[in-house]
Design a protein around this motif. Sequence first.
Motif, PDB file in Angstrom:
ATOM      1  N   MET A  23     -37.596 -70.810  -0.502  1.00 26.57           N
ATOM      2  CA  MET A  23     -36.143 -70.743  -0.580  1.00 26.57           C
ATOM      3  C   MET A  23     -35.570 -69.634   0.304  1.00 26.57           C
ATOM      4  O   MET A  23     -34.383 -69.347   0.243  1.00 26.57           O
ATOM      5  CB  MET A  23     -35.695 -70.544  -2.019  1.00 26.57           C
ATOM      6  CG  MET A  23     -36.104 -71.686  -2.941  1.00 26.57           C
ATOM      7  SD  MET A  23     -35.622 -73.321  -2.315  1.00 26.57           S
ATOM      8  CE  MET A  23     -33.854 -73.241  -2.530  1.00 26.57           C
ATOM      9  N   GLY A  24     -36.415 -69.019   1.104  1.00 24.36           N
ATOM     10  CA  GLY A  24     -35.931 -68.040   2.069  1.00 24.36           C
ATOM     11  C   GLY A  24     -36.225 -66.606   1.666  1.00 24.36           C
ATOM     12  O   GLY A  24     -36.506 -66.311   0.501  1.00 24.36           O
ATOM     13  N   PRO A  25     -36.153 -65.677   2.632  1.00 24.20           N
ATOM     14  CA  PRO A  25     -36.512 -64.284   2.390  1.00 24.20           C
ATOM     15  C   PRO A  25     -35.355 -63.399   1.937  1.00 24.20           C
ATOM     16  O   PRO A  25     -35.540 -62.200   1.781  1.00 24.20           O
ATOM     17  CB  PRO A  25     -37.002 -63.833   3.775  1.00 24.20           C
ATOM     18  CG  PRO A  25     -36.139 -64.614   4.719  1.00 24.20           C
ATOM     19  CD  PRO A  25     -35.900 -65.955   4.061  1.00 24.20           C
ATOM     20  N   VAL A  26     -34.159 -63.961   1.731  1.00 23.79           N
ATOM     21  CA  VAL A  26     -33.002 -63.131   1.399  1.00 23.79           C
ATOM     22  C   VAL A  26     -33.232 -62.352   0.109  1.00 23.79           C
ATOM     23  O   VAL A  26     -32.887 -61.167   0.007  1.00 23.79           O
ATOM     24  CB  VAL A  26     -31.727 -63.996   1.290  1.00 23.79           C
ATOM     25  CG1 VAL A  26     -30.563 -63.175   0.746  1.00 23.79           C
ATOM     26  CG2 VAL A  26     -31.362 -64.566   2.654  1.00 23.79           C
ATOM     27  N   SER A  27     -33.840 -62.987  -0.888  1.00 26.81           N
ATOM     28  CA  SER A  27     -34.100 -62.309  -2.152  1.00 26.81           C
ATOM     29  C   SER A  27     -35.075 -61.156  -1.959  1.00 26.81           C
ATOM     30  O   SER A  27     -34.900 -60.066  -2.515  1.00 26.81           O
ATOM     31  CB  SER A  27     -34.650 -63.308  -3.175  1.00 26.81           C
ATOM     32  OG  SER A  27     -34.887 -62.692  -4.412  1.00 26.81           O
ATOM     33  N   ALA A  80     -29.996 -74.151  -2.509  1.00 29.62           N
ATOM     34  CA  ALA A  80     -30.268 -75.590  -2.476  1.00 29.62           C
ATOM     35  C   ALA A  80     -29.035 -76.386  -2.084  1.00 29.62           C
ATOM     36  O   ALA A  80     -29.130 -77.390  -1.364  1.00 29.62           O
ATOM     37  CB  ALA A  80     -30.791 -76.052  -3.836  1.00 29.62           C
ATOM     38  N   THR A  81     -27.873 -75.957  -2.537  1.00 33.23           N
ATOM     39  CA  THR A  81     -26.632 -76.650  -2.186  1.00 33.23           C
ATOM     40  C   THR A  81     -26.346 -76.521  -0.703  1.00 33.23           C
ATOM     41  O   THR A  81     -25.974 -77.495  -0.032  1.00 33.23           O
ATOM     42  CB  THR A  81     -25.457 -76.077  -2.996  1.00 33.23           C
ATOM     43  OG1 THR A  81     -25.781 -76.106  -4.382  1.00 33.23           O
ATOM     44  CG2 THR A  81     -24.188 -76.873  -2.759  1.00 33.23           C
ATOM     45  N   PHE A  82     -26.529 -75.332  -0.160  1.00 29.55           N
ATOM     46  CA  PHE A  82     -26.255 -75.103   1.259  1.00 29.55           C
ATOM     47  C   PHE A  82     -27.275 -75.800   2.145  1.00 29.55           C
ATOM     48  O   PHE A  82     -26.961 -76.199   3.267  1.00 29.55           O
ATOM     49  CB  PHE A  82     -26.267 -73.601   1.542  1.00 29.55           C
ATOM     50  CG  PHE A  82     -25.702 -73.229   2.881  1.00 29.55           C
ATOM     51  CD1 PHE A  82     -24.372 -73.488   3.192  1.00 29.55           C
ATOM     52  CD2 PHE A  82     -26.492 -72.613   3.841  1.00 29.55           C
ATOM     53  CE1 PHE A  82     -23.844 -73.144   4.425  1.00 29.55           C
ATOM     54  CE2 PHE A  82     -25.972 -72.259   5.079  1.00 29.55           C
ATOM     55  CZ  PHE A  82     -24.643 -72.524   5.368  1.00 29.55           C
ATOM     56  N   TRP A  88     -26.244 -83.132  -1.594  1.00 30.38           N
ATOM     57  CA  TRP A  88     -25.263 -82.054  -1.772  1.00 30.38           C
ATOM     58  C   TRP A  88     -24.507 -82.215  -3.086  1.00 30.38           C
ATOM     59  O   TRP A  88     -24.326 -81.252  -3.830  1.00 30.38           O
ATOM     60  CB  TRP A  88     -24.310 -82.046  -0.582  1.00 30.38           C
ATOM     61  CG  TRP A  88     -23.083 -81.214  -0.788  1.00 30.38           C
ATOM     62  CD1 TRP A  88     -23.008 -79.854  -0.842  1.00 30.38           C
ATOM     63  CD2 TRP A  88     -21.752 -81.700  -0.976  1.00 30.38           C
ATOM     64  NE1 TRP A  88     -21.715 -79.456  -1.046  1.00 30.38           N
ATOM     65  CE2 TRP A  88     -20.915 -80.561  -1.131  1.00 30.38           C
ATOM     66  CE3 TRP A  88     -21.171 -82.966  -1.014  1.00 30.38           C
ATOM     67  CZ2 TRP A  88     -19.541 -80.669  -1.331  1.00 30.38           C
ATOM     68  CZ3 TRP A  88     -19.811 -83.068  -1.204  1.00 30.38           C
ATOM     69  CH2 TRP A  88     -19.004 -81.930  -1.366  1.00 30.38           C
ATOM     70  N   LEU A  89     -24.080 -83.450  -3.376  1.00 29.49           N
ATOM     71  CA  LEU A  89     -23.355 -83.694  -4.626  1.00 29.49           C
ATOM     72  C   LEU A  89     -24.217 -83.356  -5.840  1.00 29.49           C
ATOM     73  O   LEU A  89     -23.750 -82.748  -6.807  1.00 29.49           O
ATOM     74  CB  LEU A  89     -22.914 -85.158  -4.699  1.00 29.49           C
ATOM     75  CG  LEU A  89     -21.663 -85.554  -3.914  1.00 29.49           C
ATOM     76  CD1 LEU A  89     -21.413 -87.052  -4.063  1.00 29.49           C
ATOM     77  CD2 LEU A  89     -20.451 -84.762  -4.379  1.00 29.49           C
ATOM     78  N   ASP A 117     -33.906 -68.567  -7.691  1.00 27.60           N
ATOM     79  CA  ASP A 117     -34.653 -68.507  -6.439  1.00 27.60           C
ATOM     80  C   ASP A 117     -35.190 -67.120  -6.113  1.00 27.60           C
ATOM     81  O   ASP A 117     -35.751 -66.908  -5.038  1.00 27.60           O
ATOM     82  CB  ASP A 117     -33.768 -68.978  -5.272  1.00 27.60           C
ATOM     83  CG  ASP A 117     -33.307 -70.412  -5.441  1.00 27.60           C
ATOM     84  OD1 ASP A 117     -34.021 -71.179  -6.117  1.00 27.60           O
ATOM     85  OD2 ASP A 117     -32.232 -70.767  -4.917  1.00 27.60           O
ATOM     86  N   SER A 118     -35.011 -66.156  -7.032  1.00 25.57           N
ATOM     87  CA  SER A 118     -35.450 -64.794  -6.740  1.00 25.57           C
ATOM     88  C   SER A 118     -36.967 -64.731  -6.593  1.00 25.57           C
ATOM     89  O   SER A 118     -37.703 -65.323  -7.378  1.00 25.57           O
ATOM     90  CB  SER A 118     -35.002 -63.840  -7.847  1.00 25.57           C
ATOM     91  OG  SER A 118     -33.607 -63.647  -7.809  1.00 25.57           O
ATOM     92  N   SER A 119     -37.403 -63.994  -5.584  1.00 24.26           N
ATOM     93  CA  SER A 119     -38.831 -63.862  -5.313  1.00 24.26           C
ATOM     94  C   SER A 119     -39.068 -62.622  -4.478  1.00 24.26           C
ATOM     95  O   SER A 119     -38.212 -62.216  -3.683  1.00 24.26           O
ATOM     96  CB  SER A 119     -39.348 -65.100  -4.571  1.00 24.26           C
ATOM     97  OG  SER A 119     -40.678 -64.906  -4.116  1.00 24.26           O
TER      98      SER A 119
END
Length: 710
Positions: free
Chosen positions: A519-523, A414-416, A424-425, A510-512
Amino acid sequence: MDESIREPPMIPMENLAHQYSVPAYEAPLEVNTINLDHMSGLPRPTNSENHTEQHFQTLNGFSPYLPSQIPMFPHPGFLSDSFQDLAAFMDNHTPFTDDFASFVSSANGITFASPDRYSNSGAVPLHLGELATTEPTQQSDEVESFSQLGSRLPSLQPEEHTPISRAAPQVSRPSNLFENISSHTRDLLLNKVYEFASVVPEEFQLPTRLALYRYMTAYVKGFHEHMPFLHIPTMSAEGCSIELVLAIASIGAQYCFEPEKTVQLFQTSHAIARERIRRRDASSVSQSRSDREHTPMMHSYSSRGTLPQCEETIQTAQALLLLMAEATWSNHRKILREALAIQSILATLVRDHGLKTPPLPEDVPWERWAIFESTKRTKWIVFCFFDLHTIVYNIPSPILSSDVDGMLLPCQTATFRATSHAKWLKARDTEGDISFKDAFSSLFQEDFSTVGTAPNSTLGNYILVHALIQHIYLVREVFRHRRKDIPEDDIASTEIALRNWKAMWKHTPDSSIDPSNPMGPVSFNSTALLRLAYIRLNADIGPGRALHTRDPTQIANAFLKAQLISRTPRLLRPVLHAAHALSIPIRIGVHLVAQTQTFRWSIQHSLATLECAFLLSKWLEALSSPAAIESITPGEYKMVMLVKTMLDETDFAVPPHFNVGSPSSMKLLAANVLRVWAKAFYGPAQVWAIVDVVRASLELCADLVENNGT
């Protein structure tokens, strides 16, 4: 011998095909696999679903052991999850909220029959699967598709084909990569190309504005989320080095299935990147390593398209990283052999830039922080991709875990992804820095706990599992010629690390296990690497799969010639991981996965699939000999029947007269396991050629296993 590491005695079984019955084995055999219900927060079956709960108990059993039947596993807590996890995953009546929720209706689940329902004769009933209806849950009807590349298209005004020699136009505000590519932007890019006219191929033509927009959008939607190191919200085509723009466009063209333009853009970007490095080296204008570590965060992208040297260096590295990925996964003969050559250059470039994370001032502006974080992530993705080269080519990584001890792990997703300074803050206030050295070392501690600790990021977990795979590779290489296997202490400590990694993964918000997770497929990709780590730790499946040849015949022959798997109680854990991997496309639907995985599943899943298929098939082969059949254990029998049950839900169900006591039946089961996995890669079109190579290799392996045996 120490009783804690004594292997269980093999249980002799006479005339297994006609006399063996599973219920004698009544305590759960626990195996470290991913408990999908727990990880996704899905409810377990309620009291109203007693028939399902009873079915689980039938599969796993809760009656007492006879003392002589208790298998002796190497360590207390050696296996932490059970067959019940896989059975529950295959047999639950809960909606599809995690696995391809956007493609599979929540109205239907699949119920698999228990292997324990087989009769003593060993015969298998024809119809084991039945559909079970559940209450539909509220689910978004919005299905993301690749056609939804953006909310708007560039202007369709007539294209101005400006010659390369044209002078630079007046400068205007840089546009975000998502915004239109204007004539002014394209003119600026043309002039950047002209600066390297001496190395640019004569036939090169910069794509039109519409094509550039299409390629960049395809890159962001199709590739970026699997390797999120570019900070898209603050990037602009004007602010990027030309080699990076062309590298992004080249991968975007690959996702748009435009192979000629892909190769042309690749070659031009590669030539410019190498020429820029040559010029920089020749000029002898360089700073010390410490200066270069601190400089990137002190500059933002220049509105005139010029970059400070350190930013220029990291953008050249980013371009080479994309080109290396493209060369590794594609099958374009003109660029395939460049993968390892680029690796060497990239390793030197990243080392020269520095493998330590400098401190950031508290009041750093968002734009400068974005450059800092993007630079850090670039180095981490390089580290991870070198590990993928180890998996594919069986070569050691040029950057080891000890080299990156001084780096911090990436920030939260989320920060990125924040699209403004205010967002961002707000996101940054909720997290703290995590050191790679501290995080990696903690995984090997027996008293590891996530209580009271800041959660790691999904990309941080991805990095750590790559570090564990590198650790396993190096340990196995050290002992390959000194002893038969990795020492027991090393295996035990690494198993602790893998178990702790799972706990860290679950602790990450964000794990899924959903490849289409917002939140993306990286997890999701990390879980494929976890399976691969378990396989490589517990089974020495040889030095390589001959993937570097890109020749399915050679890959299949390497598979056939590889030694059979040694049957040990410990091997049941990676075998169950492989079975779990197979259960996912079966439960979703093999044909459905084949039609949708092109833009959802990463290359890591193709690599893990190949290793899972190899292990499970070789394990079944090892059980097909008459001597092995006579000594098969209850846990092995149960696993065979579970695999058989899963295959009954596919086009490759084995005949009803399947018999565990028959070598030919076991070889057919091993072959059909490979065929099911191959079928999952039969998509309408594959972005990366290596996926087709994996599919064709699995098909050939299946024929060799069935026809030639061992």
